[in-house]
Design a protein around this motif. Structure first.
Motif, mmCIF file in Angstrom:
data_model
loop_
_atom_site.group_PDB
_atom_site.id
_atom_site.type_symbol
_atom_site.label_atom_id
_atom_site.label_comp_id
_atom_site.label_asym_id
_atom_site.label_seq_id
_atom_site.Cartn_x
_atom_site.Cartn_y
_atom_site.Cartn_z
ATOM 1 N N GLY A 63 -3.110 -15.659 10.762
ATOM 2 C CA GLY A 63 -4.101 -14.992 12.523
ATOM 3 C C GLY A 63 -5.121 -14.983 12.557
ATOM 4 O O GLY A 63 -6.286 -15.291 13.017
ATOM 5 N N GLY A 64 -6.002 -15.507 11.122
ATOM 6 C CA GLY A 64 -7.297 -15.765 10.922
ATOM 7 C C GLY A 64 -8.688 -13.807 10.732
ATOM 8 O O GLY A 64 -9.189 -14.139 10.151
ATOM 9 N N MET A 65 -7.487 -13.101 11.121
ATOM 10 C CA MET A 65 -8.528 -12.107 11.332
ATOM 11 C C MET A 65 -7.685 -10.628 10.011
ATOM 12 O O MET A 65 -6.633 -11.083 9.574
ATOM 13 N N ALA A 66 -8.754 -10.378 8.797
ATOM 14 C CA ALA A 66 -8.401 -10.252 7.617
ATOM 15 C C ALA A 66 -7.276 -8.493 8.377
ATOM 16 O O ALA A 66 -8.287 -7.660 9.276
ATOM 17 N N ARG A 67 -6.267 -8.866 8.090
ATOM 18 C CA ARG A 67 -5.884 -7.367 8.541
ATOM 19 C C ARG A 67 -4.600 -6.838 6.785
ATOM 20 O O ARG A 67 -4.192 -7.209 5.770
ATOM 21 N N THR A 68 -4.045 -5.653 7.004
ATOM 22 C CA THR A 68 -3.513 -4.886 5.967
ATOM 23 C C THR A 68 -2.123 -4.521 6.808
ATOM 24 O O THR A 68 -2.180 -3.997 8.122
ATOM 25 N N LEU A 69 -1.124 -4.717 5.801
ATOM 26 C CA LEU A 69 -0.056 -4.859 5.893
ATOM 27 C C LEU A 69 0.444 -3.694 4.747
ATOM 28 O O LEU A 69 1.048 -3.316 3.533
ATOM 29 N N VAL A 70 0.186 -2.061 5.111
ATOM 30 C CA VAL A 70 1.883 -1.014 4.064
ATOM 31 C C VAL A 70 2.750 -0.976 4.493
ATOM 32 O O VAL A 70 2.785 -0.435 5.487
ATOM 33 N N VAL A 71 3.110 -1.197 3.265
ATOM 34 C CA VAL A 71 4.997 -1.126 3.261
ATOM 35 C C VAL A 71 5.547 -0.197 3.038
ATOM 36 O O VAL A 71 4.758 0.119 1.363
ATOM 37 N N LYS A 72 6.283 1.191 3.904
ATOM 38 C CA LYS A 72 6.819 2.245 3.138
ATOM 39 C C LYS A 72 9.030 1.484 2.384
ATOM 40 O O LYS A 72 9.111 1.902 3.423
ATOM 41 N N ALA A 73 8.711 1.922 1.788
ATOM 42 C CA ALA A 73 10.363 1.494 1.229
ATOM 43 C C ALA A 73 10.762 3.100 0.566
ATOM 44 O O ALA A 73 10.325 3.461 -0.161
ATOM 45 N N THR A 74 11.030 3.837 1.726
ATOM 46 C CA THR A 74 12.607 4.940 1.580
ATOM 47 C C THR A 74 13.355 4.850 0.973
ATOM 48 O O THR A 74 13.922 6.093 0.633
ATOM 49 N N ALA A 75 14.028 3.691 0.582
ATOM 50 C CA ALA A 75 15.254 3.727 -0.239
ATOM 51 C C ALA A 75 15.446 2.804 -0.852
ATOM 52 O O ALA A 75 14.828 2.047 -1.548
ATOM 53 N N GLY A 76 16.243 2.730 -2.404
ATOM 54 C CA GLY A 76 16.720 2.032 -3.009
ATOM 55 C C GLY A 76 17.834 1.920 -2.994
ATOM 56 O O GLY A 76 18.903 0.763 -2.415
ATOM 57 N N ALA A 77 18.808 1.749 -4.212
ATOM 58 C CA ALA A 77 19.927 1.217 -4.535
ATOM 59 C C ALA A 77 20.800 2.136 -3.634
ATOM 60 O O ALA A 77 21.541 1.253 -3.471
ATOM 61 N N ASP A 78 20.556 3.166 -3.403
ATOM 62 C CA ASP A 78 21.722 4.545 -1.876
ATOM 63 C C ASP A 78 21.866 3.222 -1.102
ATOM 64 O O ASP A 78 22.248 3.808 0.018
ATOM 65 N N ALA A 79 20.600 2.421 -0.447
ATOM 66 C CA ALA A 79 20.483 1.680 0.665
ATOM 67 C C ALA A 79 20.017 0.203 0.567
ATOM 68 O O ALA A 79 19.560 -0.298 0.677
ATOM 69 N N PRO A 80 20.535 -0.406 0.263
ATOM 70 C CA PRO A 80 20.175 -1.695 -0.891
ATOM 71 C C PRO A 80 19.677 -3.124 -0.019
ATOM 72 O O PRO A 80 18.294 -3.385 0.221
ATOM 73 N N GLU A 81 20.057 -2.776 1.310
ATOM 74 C CA GLU A 81 19.998 -3.238 2.581
ATOM 75 C C GLU A 81 18.955 -3.326 3.638
ATOM 76 O O GLU A 81 17.537 -4.306 3.492
ATOM 77 N N ARG A 82 17.897 -1.895 3.253
ATOM 78 C CA ARG A 82 17.413 -2.020 3.700
ATOM 79 C C ARG A 82 15.722 -1.600 2.794
ATOM 80 O O ARG A 82 14.770 -1.978 3.013
ATOM 81 N N CYS A 83 16.399 -1.678 0.833
ATOM 82 C CA CYS A 83 14.989 -1.777 0.714
ATOM 83 C C CYS A 83 15.096 -2.929 0.272
ATOM 84 O O CYS A 83 13.609 -3.642 -0.077
#
Length: 124
Positions: A3-23
């Motif tokens: 996209g050319g514009m400097a952006r930041t993506l902040v990703v919060k992972a709330t799941a681990g092995a308890d919900a593997p697909e979401r993780c």
């Protein structure tokens, strides 16, 4: 860079092995963005906090998913990885326990990153 514009993506992972697909989705999106040159900040919260520890990402398995350890490596090569302060404390994880380069920080830092100009936050 996308996209050319400097952006930041902040990703919060709330799941681990308890919900593997979401993780895996959180790690995959963060790694894809990092590989594309996006500034990425991955937050490990809840059960995903365990992946801040050495060797834990290697133990994660999900059929037809990229290995979590490889995704984490891609993210850490150019981005930031943060373990939630309270989540880490609940699991008796301290600063000396986490992988080199992983910081432990709380909600105020997450809000600061998520609300910064040009930031986009995703929660999985």
């Amino acid at each position: 860079m996308l996209g050319g514009m400097a952006r930041t993506l902040v990703v919060k992972a709330t799941a681990g092995a308890d919900a593997p697909e979401r993780c895996a989705q959180a790690f995959t999106v963060a790694a894809a963005a990092a590989a594309a040159g996006v500034d990425v900040s991955l937050w490990l919260t809840g059960e995903s906090t365990w992946f801040a520890l050495p060797g834990r990402a290697q133990e994660f398995e999900l059929p037809h998913s990229a290995p979590l350890a490889e995704l984490l490596h891609v993210i850490m090569a150019t981005g930031k990885v943060t373990a939630c302060t309270q989540c880490a404390a609940r699991r008796d994880i301290g600063p000396g326990d986490v992988l080199p380069g992983v910081r432990i920080a709380g909600a105020a830092v997450f809000v600061e990153e998520a609300m910064a100009d040009g930031a986009q936050a995703l929660v999985y």
